[in-house]
Scaffold this motif. Structure first.
Motif: not given
Length: 248
Positions: A123-139
């Motif tokens: 990806i040449a000069e690009l980097g990468m990250i993970n956008l982490i999303i934490e959720l809670q289901k109504d169960i």
């Protein structure tokens, strides 16, 4: 007289046992119904989470939107309170922390960033990250209620903070729109016209100019048109994998 009293006591015991088993059956039936309803709610929540993630990816594929949300955020363990998207010229906030999504009322608990190992990707000069999303289901099941999803983003960073980002990749230049003496030049390999299925026509008023090229004709570019700098003519890549003059 003793036998009559004994029979009466036995009948009372039978009644108590009958009431106990009836209550047990009612409990089991109610528990099964509640468990099935919980499973249905879980399926609904999973479907709505996927729709939510799809919406985020579409929005974050615009570098403008991605930058509005994540610019200056740390590349690792950065915290975000909401997603920011442009609607025309207006910047709006959506999906803030502790709000819910869909009919399942799945709650958004946390957004954070995490460094992504991209050693195997060119990806040449690009980097990468993970956008982490934490959720809670109504169960009811607490073990299944909390879930985590991630979206891989391409970024440019400086001193551990995000400068630019987008889902699906970034253009190579700092800006894709460059003003030239002859007009506006778009400098990016990621520009498409409405579709990726090559069904859109391009109508040009004026002259069409192709930069001289002498690339090889291969299976990957059959149908492509180039202006040969050697033969000074427009040529098309044919099925026999040779360049042939467009008009004879």
């Amino acid at each position: 007289m003793f036998q009559v009293n004994n029979q009466k006591g036995f009948s009372g015991l039978n009644l108590m046992v009958g009431v106990f088993f009836l209550g047990l059956v009612v409990f089991l039936v109610m528990h099964t119904i509640k468990k099935q309803a919980d499973s249905l709610n879980d399926l609904t929540a999973e479907a709505e989470i996927e729709v939510f993630l799809g919406d985020l990816k579409r929005q974050l594929s615009s570098a403008k939107n991605c930058n509005a949300t994540l610019s200056k955020i740390q590349t690792n363990n950065g915290q975000i309170t909401s997603m920011k998207f442009y609607k025309g010229d207006e910047l709006i906030e959506q999906f803030a922390l502790h709000t819910t999504i869909g009919a399942s009322k799945t709650k958004i608990l946390k957004y954070s960033t995490s460094i992504y190992n991209n050693f195997d990707e060119d990806i040449a000069e690009l980097g990468m990250i993970n956008l982490i999303i934490e959720l809670q289901k109504d169960i009811e099941s607490q073990s299944a209620a909390k879930v985590s999803r991630s979206i891989k983003l391409y970024i440019r960073e400086r001193e551990g903070r995000i400068e630019e980002c987008a889902f699906g990749g970034l253009p190579k230049g700092e800006t894709i729109q460059v003003q030239e003496s002859f007009g506006t030049r778009l400098s990016s390999p990621f520009i498409g016209v409405n579709t990726s299925e090559m069904k859109t026509s391009l109508n040009i008023g004026g002259n069409l100019q192709l930069t001289p090229s002498d690339t090889s004709c291969s299976q990957e570019n059959i149908g492509a048109i180039q202006f040969s700098s050697v033969r000074k003519q427009f040529e098309q890549c044919k099925r026999d994998l040779t360049w042939k003059r467009v008009h004879r």
